[in-house]
Motif scaffolding. Structure first.
Motif, PDB file in Angstrom:
ATOM      1  N   ALA A 119      49.174  11.310  49.517  1.00  0.00           N
ATOM      2  CA  ALA A 119      49.856  12.370  50.358  1.00  0.00           C
ATOM      3  C   ALA A 119      51.387  11.632  50.593  1.00  0.00           C
ATOM      4  N   LEU A 120      52.165  12.580  50.584  1.00  0.00           N
ATOM      5  CA  LEU A 120      53.617  12.249  50.702  1.00  0.00           C
ATOM      6  C   LEU A 120      53.675  11.911  52.086  1.00  0.00           C
ATOM      7  N   PRO A 121      54.904  11.207  52.578  1.00  0.00           N
ATOM      8  CA  PRO A 121      55.206  10.785  54.040  1.00  0.00           C
ATOM      9  C   PRO A 121      55.240  11.836  54.941  1.00  0.00           C
ATOM     10  N   THR A 122      54.614  11.785  56.061  1.00  0.00           N
ATOM     11  CA  THR A 122      54.706  12.807  56.987  1.00  0.00           C
ATOM     12  C   THR A 122      55.820  12.772  57.821  1.00  0.00           C
ATOM     13  N   HIS A 123      56.228  11.465  58.503  1.00  0.00           N
ATOM     14  CA  HIS A 123      57.143  11.026  59.314  1.00  0.00           C
ATOM     15  C   HIS A 123      56.728  11.786  60.810  1.00  0.00           C
ATOM     16  N   ALA A 124      55.634  11.838  61.206  1.00  0.00           N
ATOM     17  CA  ALA A 124      54.846  12.554  62.493  1.00  0.00           C
ATOM     18  C   ALA A 124      55.691  11.860  63.530  1.00  0.00           C
ATOM     19  N   TYR A 125      56.319  10.884  63.629  1.00  0.00           N
ATOM     20  CA  TYR A 125      56.879  10.249  64.979  1.00  0.00           C
ATOM     21  C   TYR A 125      58.168  10.993  65.315  1.00  0.00           C
ATOM     22  N   LYS A 126      58.677  11.744  64.170  1.00  0.00           N
ATOM     23  CA  LYS A 126      60.093  12.588  64.674  1.00  0.00           C
ATOM     24  C   LYS A 126      59.514  13.585  65.651  1.00  0.00           C
ATOM     25  N   GLU A 127      58.191  14.383  65.600  1.00  0.00           N
ATOM     26  CA  GLU A 127      57.964  15.265  66.272  1.00  0.00           C
ATOM     27  C   GLU A 127      57.651  15.063  67.744  1.00  0.00           C
ATOM     28  N   TRP A 128      57.229  13.504  67.977  1.00  0.00           N
ATOM     29  CA  TRP A 128      56.664  13.298  69.225  1.00  0.00           C
ATOM     30  C   TRP A 128      57.713  13.314  70.298  1.00  0.00           C
ATOM     31  N   LYS A 129      57.197  14.038  71.405  1.00  0.00           N
ATOM     32  CA  LYS A 129      58.069  14.107  72.560  1.00  0.00           C
ATOM     33  C   LYS A 129      57.240  13.539  73.607  1.00  0.00           C
ATOM     34  N   ARG A 130      57.971  13.264  74.715  1.00  0.00           N
ATOM     35  CA  ARG A 130      57.490  12.576  75.728  1.00  0.00           C
ATOM     36  C   ARG A 130      56.738  13.798  76.738  1.00  0.00           C
ATOM     37  N   PRO A 131      55.471  13.637  77.316  1.00  0.00           N
ATOM     38  CA  PRO A 131      54.820  14.589  77.942  1.00  0.00           C
ATOM     39  C   PRO A 131      55.530  14.614  79.180  1.00  0.00           C
ATOM     40  N   ALA A 132      55.696  16.287  79.410  1.00  0.00           N
ATOM     41  CA  ALA A 132      56.420  16.599  80.969  1.00  0.00           C
ATOM     42  C   ALA A 132      55.356  16.118  81.750  1.00  0.00           C
ATOM     43  N   VAL A 133      56.203  15.673  83.089  1.00  0.00           N
ATOM     44  CA  VAL A 133      55.400  15.065  84.110  1.00  0.00           C
ATOM     45  C   VAL A 133      55.777  16.069  85.319  1.00  0.00           C
ATOM     46  N   GLU A 134      54.853  16.619  86.055  1.00  0.00           N
ATOM     47  CA  GLU A 134      55.019  17.445  87.196  1.00  0.00           C
ATOM     48  C   GLU A 134      55.714  16.462  88.351  1.00  0.00           C
TER      49      GLU A 134
END
Length: 157
Positions: A113-128
């Motif tokens: 499989a080719l590189p996914t670079h999944a770390y680019k899409e990670w966002k900090r979860p919103a905190v209420e």
């Protein structure tokens, strides 16, 4: 294996791309998580992605941290998209295999499989910010027996 893939007598190095270091996932990672990623990357030789074996116990010994902390670091790196587990660990009477990991920034040699670079899409979860609704909630004042006047009389004697 042809000689062009072998590094004879040359010093090894570990390359961490600046574009990865600029991501929110990397900036939000703890020092232990970054160090664990570095150790996984150090075991990567260019042809073994998906076959990088490391257990929680080995990681704890390498990093000088506890096994549960090492386990949390693996979980966080997986959740943020830096690594994926290619093969789960197995421990029984006949088999003592450490988990095998794949880095998402390079091609997976196990699956192709080719590189996914999944770390680019990670966002900090919103905190209420306010979890308790303001209206309609209040604590009623407590009334003591005898009230406040009785306490003043006892104190003044």
């Amino acid at each position: 294996m042809s000689s062009k893939y072998k590094r004879k007598g040359k010093a090894k190095f570990v390359q961490i791309w600046e574009r990865m270091c600029k991501t929110e996932a990397w900036r939000e990672s703890s020092l232990a998580e970054k160090q664990l990623y570095f150790e996984l990357k150090r075991k990567f030789n260019g042809l073994n992605n998906g076959y990088i074996a490391m257990s929680c116990r080995q990681a704890a010994d390498l990093l000088g941290i506890g096994k549960s902390t090492a386990s949390r670091c693996f979980a966080t790196l997986q959740e943020r998209g830096f690594i994926v587990m290619a093969k789960a660990s197995a421990f029984n009477m006949k088999q003592h295999d450490a988990a095998e990991w794949a880095l998402t920034e390079v091609k997976n040699d196990r699956t192709g499989a080719l590189p996914t670079h999944a770390y680019k899409e990670w966002k900090r979860p919103a905190v209420e910010k306010n979890t308790v609704p303001q209206q309609g909630r209040h604590v009623p004042p407590q009334v003591r027996q005898g009230g406040f006047e009785a306490e003043r009389r006892v104190a003044n004697g």
